[in-house]
Design a protein around this motif. Sequence first.
Motif, PDB file in Angstrom:
ATOM      1  N   MET A 171       0.830  -1.207   0.000  1.00  0.00           N
ATOM      2  CA  MET A 171       0.000   0.000   0.000  1.00  0.00           C
ATOM      3  C   MET A 171       0.865   1.258   0.000  1.00  0.00           C
ATOM      4  SD  MET A 171      -3.073  -1.237   2.441  1.00  0.00           S
ATOM      5  CE  MET A 171      -3.444   0.367   3.113  1.00  0.00           C
ATOM      6  N   ILE A 172       1.955   1.231   0.787  1.00  0.00           N
ATOM      7  CA  ILE A 172       2.846   2.404   0.835  1.00  0.00           C
ATOM      8  C   ILE A 172       3.463   2.618  -0.543  1.00  0.00           C
ATOM      9  CG2 ILE A 172       5.011   3.299   1.782  1.00  0.00           C
ATOM     10  CD1 ILE A 172       4.216   1.817   4.415  1.00  0.00           C
ATOM     11  N   VAL A 173       3.955   1.540  -1.154  1.00  0.00           N
ATOM     12  CA  VAL A 173       4.559   1.652  -2.486  1.00  0.00           C
ATOM     13  C   VAL A 173       3.530   2.223  -3.463  1.00  0.00           C
ATOM     14  CG1 VAL A 173       5.431   0.314  -4.438  1.00  0.00           C
ATOM     15  CG2 VAL A 173       6.289  -0.129  -2.138  1.00  0.00           C
ATOM     16  N   HIS A 174       2.294   1.725  -3.341  1.00  0.00           N
ATOM     17  CA  HIS A 174       1.246   2.193  -4.229  1.00  0.00           C
ATOM     18  C   HIS A 174       0.998   3.693  -4.042  1.00  0.00           C
ATOM     19  CE1 HIS A 174      -2.135   1.710  -6.860  1.00  0.00           C
ATOM     20  NE2 HIS A 174      -2.875   2.404  -6.021  1.00  0.00           N
ATOM     21  N   ALA A 205       1.547   6.695  -6.745  1.00  0.00           N
ATOM     22  CA  ALA A 205       0.484   7.620  -7.123  1.00  0.00           C
ATOM     23  C   ALA A 205       0.976   9.062  -6.989  1.00  0.00           C
ATOM     24  CB  ALA A 205      -0.751   7.383  -6.267  1.00  0.00           C
ATOM     25  N   ALA A 206       1.716   9.344  -5.900  1.00  0.00           N
ATOM     26  CA  ALA A 206       2.249  10.697  -5.698  1.00  0.00           C
ATOM     27  C   ALA A 206       3.251  11.032  -6.800  1.00  0.00           C
ATOM     28  CB  ALA A 206       2.910  10.797  -4.325  1.00  0.00           C
ATOM     29  N   ALA A 207       4.123  10.075  -7.127  1.00  0.00           N
ATOM     30  CA  ALA A 207       5.129  10.310  -8.170  1.00  0.00           C
ATOM     31  C   ALA A 207       4.454  10.553  -9.522  1.00  0.00           C
ATOM     32  CB  ALA A 207       6.089   9.127  -8.254  1.00  0.00           C
ATOM     33  N   LYS A 208       3.367   9.842  -9.770  1.00  0.00           N
ATOM     34  CA  LYS A 208       2.650  10.001 -11.036  1.00  0.00           C
ATOM     35  C   LYS A 208       2.013  11.395 -11.135  1.00  0.00           C
ATOM     36  CE  LYS A 208      -0.177   6.998 -13.860  1.00  0.00           C
ATOM     37  NZ  LYS A 208      -1.152   5.922 -13.845  1.00  0.00           N
ATOM     38  N   ARG A 209       1.389  11.817 -10.023  1.00  0.00           N
ATOM     39  CA  ARG A 209       0.812  13.178 -10.012  1.00  0.00           C
ATOM     40  C   ARG A 209       1.931  14.199 -10.155  1.00  0.00           C
ATOM     41  NH1 ARG A 209      -1.992  11.175  -5.386  1.00  0.00           N
ATOM     42  NH2 ARG A 209      -0.516  12.300  -4.070  1.00  0.00           N
ATOM     43  N   LEU A 233      17.535  16.363  -3.516  1.00  0.00           N
ATOM     44  CA  LEU A 233      16.551  17.420  -3.274  1.00  0.00           C
ATOM     45  C   LEU A 233      15.399  16.933  -2.395  1.00  0.00           C
ATOM     46  CD1 LEU A 233      16.395  19.042  -6.810  1.00  0.00           C
ATOM     47  CD2 LEU A 233      17.264  20.111  -4.714  1.00  0.00           C
ATOM     48  N   THR A 234      15.262  17.539  -1.226  1.00  0.00           N
ATOM     49  CA  THR A 234      14.136  17.193  -0.345  1.00  0.00           C
ATOM     50  C   THR A 234      12.933  18.050  -0.736  1.00  0.00           C
ATOM     51  OG1 THR A 234      14.716  18.908   1.233  1.00  0.00           O
ATOM     52  CG2 THR A 234      15.718  16.742   1.579  1.00  0.00           C
ATOM     53  N   ALA A 235      11.753  17.620  -0.277  1.00  0.00           N
ATOM     54  CA  ALA A 235      10.534  18.394  -0.554  1.00  0.00           C
ATOM     55  C   ALA A 235      10.684  19.811   0.016  1.00  0.00           C
ATOM     56  CB  ALA A 235       9.327  17.690   0.050  1.00  0.00           C
ATOM     57  N   ASP A 236      11.307  19.944   1.190  1.00  0.00           N
ATOM     58  CA  ASP A 236      11.474  21.272   1.793  1.00  0.00           C
ATOM     59  C   ASP A 236      12.392  22.163   0.960  1.00  0.00           C
ATOM     60  OD1 ASP A 236       9.765  20.928   3.859  1.00  0.00           O
ATOM     61  OD2 ASP A 236      11.301  20.417   5.351  1.00  0.00           O
ATOM     62  N   ALA A 237      13.484  21.589   0.455  1.00  0.00           N
ATOM     63  CA  ALA A 237      14.413  22.371  -0.373  1.00  0.00           C
ATOM     64  C   ALA A 237      13.707  22.816  -1.655  1.00  0.00           C
ATOM     65  CB  ALA A 237      15.656  21.543  -0.702  1.00  0.00           C
ATOM     66  N   ILE A 238      12.968  21.896  -2.263  1.00  0.00           N
ATOM     67  CA  ILE A 238      12.246  22.241  -3.497  1.00  0.00           C
ATOM     68  C   ILE A 238      11.228  23.343  -3.213  1.00  0.00           C
ATOM     69  CG2 ILE A 238      10.672  21.357  -5.274  1.00  0.00           C
ATOM     70  CD1 ILE A 238      12.068  18.607  -4.862  1.00  0.00           C
ATOM     71  N   LYS A 239      10.523  23.201  -2.076  1.00  0.00           N
ATOM     72  CA  LYS A 239       9.500  24.183  -1.707  1.00  0.00           C
ATOM     73  C   LYS A 239      10.122  25.575  -1.572  1.00  0.00           C
ATOM     74  CE  LYS A 239       6.330  22.400   0.964  1.00  0.00           C
ATOM     75  NZ  LYS A 239       5.780  21.888   2.231  1.00  0.00           N
ATOM     76  N   THR A 240      11.292  25.664  -0.958  1.00  0.00           N
ATOM     77  CA  THR A 240      11.947  26.960  -0.777  1.00  0.00           C
ATOM     78  C   THR A 240      12.228  27.610  -2.125  1.00  0.00           C
ATOM     79  OG1 THR A 240      12.955  26.146   1.252  1.00  0.00           O
ATOM     80  CG2 THR A 240      13.942  28.107   0.282  1.00  0.00           C
ATOM     81  N   PHE A 241      12.827  26.864  -3.049  1.00  0.00           N
ATOM     82  CA  PHE A 241      13.129  27.427  -4.369  1.00  0.00           C
ATOM     83  C   PHE A 241      11.851  27.786  -5.116  1.00  0.00           C
ATOM     84  CE2 PHE A 241      17.323  25.450  -3.743  1.00  0.00           C
ATOM     85  CZ  PHE A 241      18.140  26.485  -4.174  1.00  0.00           C
ATOM     86  N   ILE A 293       3.817  20.302  -4.548  1.00  0.00           N
ATOM     87  CA  ILE A 293       5.287  20.344  -4.478  1.00  0.00           C
ATOM     88  C   ILE A 293       5.808  19.040  -3.857  1.00  0.00           C
ATOM     89  CG2 ILE A 293       7.283  21.544  -3.479  1.00  0.00           C
ATOM     90  CD1 ILE A 293       5.675  24.144  -3.705  1.00  0.00           C
ATOM     91  N   VAL A 294       5.105  18.524  -2.855  1.00  0.00           N
ATOM     92  CA  VAL A 294       5.487  17.235  -2.246  1.00  0.00           C
ATOM     93  C   VAL A 294       5.402  16.126  -3.320  1.00  0.00           C
ATOM     94  CG1 VAL A 294       4.820  15.502  -0.527  1.00  0.00           C
ATOM     95  CG2 VAL A 294       4.891  17.926   0.106  1.00  0.00           C
ATOM     96  N   ASP A 295       4.382  16.187  -4.173  1.00  0.00           N
ATOM     97  CA  ASP A 295       4.261  15.213  -5.267  1.00  0.00           C
ATOM     98  C   ASP A 295       5.440  15.341  -6.243  1.00  0.00           C
ATOM     99  OD1 ASP A 295       1.886  14.259  -4.240  1.00  0.00           O
ATOM    100  OD2 ASP A 295       0.612  15.364  -5.641  1.00  0.00           O
ATOM    101  N   ILE A 296       5.826  16.576  -6.544  1.00  0.00           N
ATOM    102  CA  ILE A 296       6.966  16.785  -7.453  1.00  0.00           C
ATOM    103  C   ILE A 296       8.228  16.179  -6.832  1.00  0.00           C
ATOM    104  CG2 ILE A 296       8.523  18.543  -8.438  1.00  0.00           C
ATOM    105  CD1 ILE A 296       6.018  20.267  -8.977  1.00  0.00           C
ATOM    106  N   ALA A 297       8.397  16.380  -5.509  1.00  0.00           N
ATOM    107  CA  ALA A 297       9.556  15.794  -4.815  1.00  0.00           C
ATOM    108  C   ALA A 297       9.515  14.269  -4.925  1.00  0.00           C
ATOM    109  CB  ALA A 297       9.564  16.229  -3.347  1.00  0.00           C
ATOM    110  N   ALA A 298       8.320  13.674  -4.793  1.00  0.00           N
ATOM    111  CA  ALA A 298       8.186  12.213  -4.920  1.00  0.00           C
ATOM    112  C   ALA A 298       8.569  11.777  -6.335  1.00  0.00           C
ATOM    113  CB  ALA A 298       6.760  11.780  -4.599  1.00  0.00           C
ATOM    114  N   TYR A 299       8.173  12.568  -7.322  1.00  0.00           N
ATOM    115  CA  TYR A 299       8.525  12.230  -8.708  1.00  0.00           C
ATOM    116  C   TYR A 299      10.038  12.317  -8.924  1.00  0.00           C
ATOM    117  CZ  TYR A 299       9.431  12.658 -13.642  1.00  0.00           C
ATOM    118  OH  TYR A 299       9.987  12.483 -14.887  1.00  0.00           O
ATOM    119  N   LEU A 300      10.677  13.373  -8.400  1.00  0.00           N
ATOM    120  CA  LEU A 300      12.130  13.512  -8.601  1.00  0.00           C
ATOM    121  C   LEU A 300      12.887  12.382  -7.897  1.00  0.00           C
ATOM    122  CD1 LEU A 300      12.648  17.382  -8.363  1.00  0.00           C
ATOM    123  CD2 LEU A 300      12.279  15.964 -10.394  1.00  0.00           C
ATOM    124  N   LYS A 301      12.372  11.969  -6.751  1.00  0.00           N
ATOM    125  CA  LYS A 301      12.981  10.837  -6.037  1.00  0.00           C
ATOM    126  C   LYS A 301      12.858   9.570  -6.894  1.00  0.00           C
ATOM    127  CE  LYS A 301      12.829   8.629  -1.548  1.00  0.00           C
ATOM    128  NZ  LYS A 301      12.020   8.395  -0.358  1.00  0.00           N
TER     129      LYS A 301
END
Length: 124
Positions: free
Chosen positions: A21-24, A28-32, A81-89, A110-118
């Motif tokens: 479920m966590i992977v799923h 989903a976050a990475a896809k968004r 890049l962490t979600a917080d670092a991305i959020k700051t920029f 922005i948290v979703d974008i961080a998940a995608y970059l990860k």
Amino acid sequence: MKIFRSVMMAAGFGVLASTAMIVHAQDAAAKRGMAKFNHSCAPCHGKGPGNDGKKMLPGTDSLRIKYQGSLPAPLEERKDLTADAIKTFVRLGSSAMPPFRKTELTDAEIVDIAAYLKYSSSHL
Ligand code: HEC
């Protein structure tokens, strides 16, 4: 003993199911995040050539100059890049990068974008 074994098996299945479920949820976050990244960030941070005749897009090119090879120029290859670092920029902007208001891009996006970059940086 038999009961013990079936309890252990049930616990094992429980762990497997919740890991799945966590992977799923992360998928989903990475896809968004990928959709948002492609729309709001890739025009400057993508891997393609610039439309001004330059070999790279402006964000990718600036980060190439900034890091001189010590970090990858395309954001999709960055593992640091962490979600917080991305959020700051994203909220403040940086030289040629404009700031994004919360009405344009929410904190959750922005948290979703961080998940995608990860995801993208670990599947090169
Ligand atoms: C109009 C072009 C443009 C857009 C759109 C843009 N950026 Fe940028 N971004 C840049 C430039 C140029 C830099 C480098 C600025 C500098 O040299 O300090 C940058 C820097 C960054 C950095 C800093 C990285 C570092 O290590 O210094 C992050 C993180 C970042 N952008 C994330 C994003 C995200 C996420 C989006 C989409 C929501 C986005 N950017 C949209 C142009 C853009």
